[in-house]
Design a protein around this motif. Structure first.
Motif, PDB file in Angstrom:
ATOM      1  N   PRO A  43       0.781  -1.289   0.048  1.00 42.08           N
ATOM      2  CA  PRO A  43       0.076   0.034   0.090  1.00 42.08           C
ATOM      3  C   PRO A  43       0.990   1.128  -0.024  1.00 42.08           C
ATOM      4  CG  PRO A  43      -0.764  -1.549   1.627  1.00 42.08           C
ATOM      5  CD  PRO A  43       0.435  -2.458   1.181  1.00 42.08           C
ATOM      6  N   MET A  44       1.919   1.131   0.815  1.00 39.50           N
ATOM      7  CA  MET A  44       2.631   2.602   0.803  1.00 39.50           C
ATOM      8  C   MET A  44       3.962   2.436   0.029  1.00 39.50           C
ATOM      9  SD  MET A  44       0.322   3.770   2.756  1.00 39.50           S
ATOM     10  CE  MET A  44       1.251   5.447   3.390  1.00 39.50           C
ATOM     11  N   LEU A  45       4.531   3.553  -0.609  1.00 40.40           N
ATOM     12  CA  LEU A  45       5.771   3.582  -1.363  1.00 40.40           C
ATOM     13  C   LEU A  45       6.227   4.912  -0.788  1.00 40.40           C
ATOM     14  CD1 LEU A  45       7.853   3.076  -3.262  1.00 40.40           C
ATOM     15  CD2 LEU A  45       6.581   4.051  -4.986  1.00 40.40           C
ATOM     16  N   ALA A  46       7.101   4.770   0.636  1.00 39.31           N
ATOM     17  CA  ALA A  46       7.631   5.886   1.426  1.00 39.31           C
ATOM     18  C   ALA A  46       8.856   6.204   0.984  1.00 39.31           C
ATOM     19  CB  ALA A  46       7.184   5.665   2.853  1.00 39.31           C
ATOM     20  N   THR A  47       9.713   5.701   1.477  1.00 39.02           N
ATOM     21  CA  THR A  47      11.368   5.728   1.164  1.00 39.02           C
ATOM     22  C   THR A  47      11.475   5.054  -0.259  1.00 39.02           C
ATOM     23  OG1 THR A  47      12.085   4.059   2.444  1.00 39.02           O
ATOM     24  CG2 THR A  47      12.114   6.108   3.532  1.00 39.02           C
ATOM     25  N   GLY A  48      10.811   4.074  -0.456  1.00 37.64           N
ATOM     26  CA  GLY A  48      11.107   3.285  -1.622  1.00 37.64           C
ATOM     27  C   GLY A  48      11.967   1.918  -1.086  1.00 37.64           C
ATOM     28  N   GLY A  49      12.382   1.908   0.253  1.00 41.88           N
ATOM     29  CA  GLY A  49      13.321   0.672   0.506  1.00 41.88           C
ATOM     30  C   GLY A  49      12.778  -0.539   0.444  1.00 41.88           C
ATOM     31  N   SER A  50      11.406  -0.608   0.940  1.00 41.82           N
ATOM     32  CA  SER A  50      11.000  -1.996   0.850  1.00 41.82           C
ATOM     33  C   SER A  50      10.573  -2.315  -0.483  1.00 41.82           C
ATOM     34  CB  SER A  50       9.541  -1.886   1.803  1.00 41.82           C
ATOM     35  OG  SER A  50       9.981  -1.810   3.097  1.00 41.82           O
ATOM     36  N   ALA A  51      10.152  -1.420  -1.308  1.00 46.57           N
ATOM     37  CA  ALA A  51       9.589  -1.882  -2.538  1.00 46.57           C
ATOM     38  C   ALA A  51      10.973  -2.431  -3.356  1.00 46.57           C
ATOM     39  CB  ALA A  51       9.079  -0.682  -3.318  1.00 46.57           C
ATOM     40  N   ILE A  52      12.100  -1.405  -3.314  1.00 45.10           N
ATOM     41  CA  ILE A  52      13.316  -1.862  -4.201  1.00 45.10           C
ATOM     42  C   ILE A  52      13.729  -3.424  -3.682  1.00 45.10           C
ATOM     43  CG2 ILE A  52      15.782  -1.302  -4.108  1.00 45.10           C
ATOM     44  CD1 ILE A  52      14.839   1.868  -3.887  1.00 45.10           C
ATOM     45  N   GLN A  53      13.863  -3.616  -2.452  1.00 41.85           N
ATOM     46  CA  GLN A  53      14.285  -4.865  -1.921  1.00 41.85           C
ATOM     47  C   GLN A  53      13.503  -5.858  -2.239  1.00 41.85           C
ATOM     48  OE1 GLN A  53      15.561  -4.873   2.262  1.00 41.85           O
ATOM     49  NE2 GLN A  53      15.565  -6.799   2.324  1.00 41.85           N
ATOM     50  N   LEU A 112      -0.208  10.536  -5.508  1.00 41.77           N
ATOM     51  CA  LEU A 112       1.155  10.998  -5.275  1.00 41.77           C
ATOM     52  C   LEU A 112       1.192  12.040  -4.237  1.00 41.77           C
ATOM     53  CD1 LEU A 112       4.130  10.873  -5.824  1.00 41.77           C
ATOM     54  CD2 LEU A 112       3.588  12.604  -7.687  1.00 41.77           C
ATOM     55  N   ASP A 113       1.387  11.744  -3.020  1.00 39.20           N
ATOM     56  CA  ASP A 113       1.285  12.690  -2.022  1.00 39.20           C
ATOM     57  C   ASP A 113       2.524  13.950  -1.870  1.00 39.20           C
ATOM     58  OD1 ASP A 113      -0.827  11.691  -1.278  1.00 39.20           O
ATOM     59  OD2 ASP A 113      -0.497  11.290   0.659  1.00 39.20           O
ATOM     60  N   GLU A 114       2.473  14.651  -0.846  1.00 44.50           N
ATOM     61  CA  GLU A 114       3.401  15.721  -0.886  1.00 44.50           C
ATOM     62  C   GLU A 114       4.944  15.193  -0.812  1.00 44.50           C
ATOM     63  OE1 GLU A 114       1.808  18.388   1.972  1.00 44.50           O
ATOM     64  OE2 GLU A 114       0.005  18.535   1.115  1.00 44.50           O
ATOM     65  N   ARG A 115       5.063  14.654   0.398  1.00 43.84           N
ATOM     66  CA  ARG A 115       6.577  14.480   0.961  1.00 43.84           C
ATOM     67  C   ARG A 115       6.502  13.428   1.915  1.00 43.84           C
ATOM     68  NH1 ARG A 115       6.785  17.017   5.872  1.00 43.84           N
ATOM     69  NH2 ARG A 115       4.985  18.324   6.183  1.00 43.84           N
ATOM     70  N   LEU A 116       7.992  13.148   2.378  1.00 47.93           N
ATOM     71  CA  LEU A 116       7.944  12.418   3.497  1.00 47.93           C
ATOM     72  C   LEU A 116       8.239  13.111   4.710  1.00 47.93           C
ATOM     73  CD1 LEU A 116      10.283   9.537   2.448  1.00 47.93           C
ATOM     74  CD2 LEU A 116       7.987   9.237   2.648  1.00 47.93           C
ATOM     75  N   ASN A 117       7.872  12.874   5.834  1.00 47.11           N
ATOM     76  CA  ASN A 117       8.366  13.574   7.193  1.00 47.11           C
ATOM     77  C   ASN A 117       9.695  13.189   7.862  1.00 47.11           C
ATOM     78  OD1 ASN A 117       7.694  11.285   8.687  1.00 47.11           O
ATOM     79  ND2 ASN A 117       5.603  12.383   9.632  1.00 47.11           N
ATOM     80  N   GLU A 118      10.216  13.867   8.958  1.00 44.55           N
ATOM     81  CA  GLU A 118      11.214  13.359   9.402  1.00 44.55           C
ATOM     82  C   GLU A 118      11.187  11.920   9.781  1.00 44.55           C
ATOM     83  OE1 GLU A 118       8.868  15.367  12.572  1.00 44.55           O
ATOM     84  OE2 GLU A 118       9.208  15.771  10.409  1.00 44.55           O
ATOM     85  N   HIS A 119      10.137  11.528  10.169  1.00 43.92           N
ATOM     86  CA  HIS A 119      10.017  10.011  10.363  1.00 43.92           C
ATOM     87  C   HIS A 119       9.900   8.957   9.339  1.00 43.92           C
ATOM     88  CE1 HIS A 119       9.900  11.425  14.451  1.00 43.92           C
ATOM     89  NE2 HIS A 119       8.596  12.021  14.209  1.00 43.92           N
ATOM     90  N   GLY A 120       9.811   9.410   7.996  1.00 38.00           N
ATOM     91  CA  GLY A 120       9.697   8.744   7.053  1.00 38.00           C
ATOM     92  C   GLY A 120       8.502   8.248   6.557  1.00 38.00           C
ATOM     93  N   TYR A 121       7.411   9.013   7.103  1.00 40.56           N
ATOM     94  CA  TYR A 121       6.011   8.569   6.863  1.00 40.56           C
ATOM     95  C   TYR A 121       5.393   9.754   5.808  1.00 40.56           C
ATOM     96  CZ  TYR A 121       5.325   5.687  10.787  1.00 40.56           C
ATOM     97  OH  TYR A 121       5.346   4.374  11.449  1.00 40.56           O
ATOM     98  N   ILE A 122       4.658   9.116   5.017  1.00 43.56           N
ATOM     99  CA  ILE A 122       4.062   9.866   3.770  1.00 43.56           C
ATOM    100  C   ILE A 122       3.068  11.001   4.397  1.00 43.56           C
ATOM    101  CG2 ILE A 122       2.898   9.877   1.870  1.00 43.56           C
ATOM    102  CD1 ILE A 122       3.611   7.043   1.422  1.00 43.56           C
TER     103      ILE A 122
END
Length: 210
Positions: free
Chosen positions: A133-143, A185-195
């Motif tokens: 459901p979430m594409l935040a930093t991309g780390g999980s999807a990339i892996q 496509l949302d705005e950005r990530l916050n300092e905790h890596g949440y969308i």
């Protein structure tokens, strides 16, 4: 964003996303609507699968009709939240093989580590649709996509509900051959890596955990 990333113009999908974004939406409703979105996203991202023609008999007479030219792709859910999308995807492709990738994100480093890998054996013949459901930093999807490719898949697609620009760019850089579909496509990530504005932790909201 280049042509590998797409947000479909789909009123039903947008309305359902608004419902699961709401803070007051309960877990049962969240889970049901996430599954409904999984069905829509699956149909949308697979709309260009190659076709062939086959002779069939209708109740009225014979005709040449379109069929899929290749086996249906495997459905691969990134745990836990990907299970919510998988439920809907299986309504569209009930006979498709299913795989599971368990990834957990370290909240300090934002890096994902594996805890389970169960993938179908025929990924090379079928390809895969990876669901998270979430594409935040991309780390999980990339892996996850790297793991699916390592298992033999040469054709991979990725579907999510909400994406951050940072995650889209990272995924495109790591896997430029993978089409990405997101309901928003949302705005950005916050300092905790949440969308931001996002919808919170999809796994927790789907399964009623904190």
């Amino acid at each position: 964003m280049d042509s590998t990333f797409r947000v479909p113009r789909h009123a039903l999908l947008r309305a359902k996303l608004t419902l699961i974004r709401r803070r007051e939406t309960d877990s049962a409703t969240f889970r049901r609507v996430l599954a409904e979105m999984g069905a829509i996203l699956t149909a949308e991202i697979l709309r260009d699968l190659p076709e062939a023609m086959a002779g069939i008999e209708t109740p009225v007479g014979p005709m040449d009709a379109p069929v899929l030219a290749a086996p249906e792709p495997c459905l691969v859910a990134v745990l836990r939240a990907g299970l919510g999308l998988l439920e809907g995807a299986r309504m569209v492709l009930p006979d498709a093989p299913v795989g599971h990738l368990g990834l957990v994100r370290d909240e300090a480093t934002l890096q994902a580590s594996e805890y389970v890998v169960r993938l179908p054996r025929d990924l090379a013949q079928r390809g895969a649709l990876v669901l998270d459901p979430m594409l935040a930093t991309g780390g999980s999807a990339i892996q996850a996509i790297a793991r699916v490719k390592q298992a033999g898949a040469t054709s991979v697609r990725f579907a999510c509900v909400v994406a951050a620009p940072e995650g889209v760019r990272a995924l495109q850089a790591a896997h430029p051959d993978v089409p990405i579909l997101s309901a928003a496509l949302d705005e950005r990530l916050n300092e905790h890596g949440y969308i931001v504005p996002g919808l919170g932790d999809a796994g927790d909201r789907c399964f009623g955990t904190d």
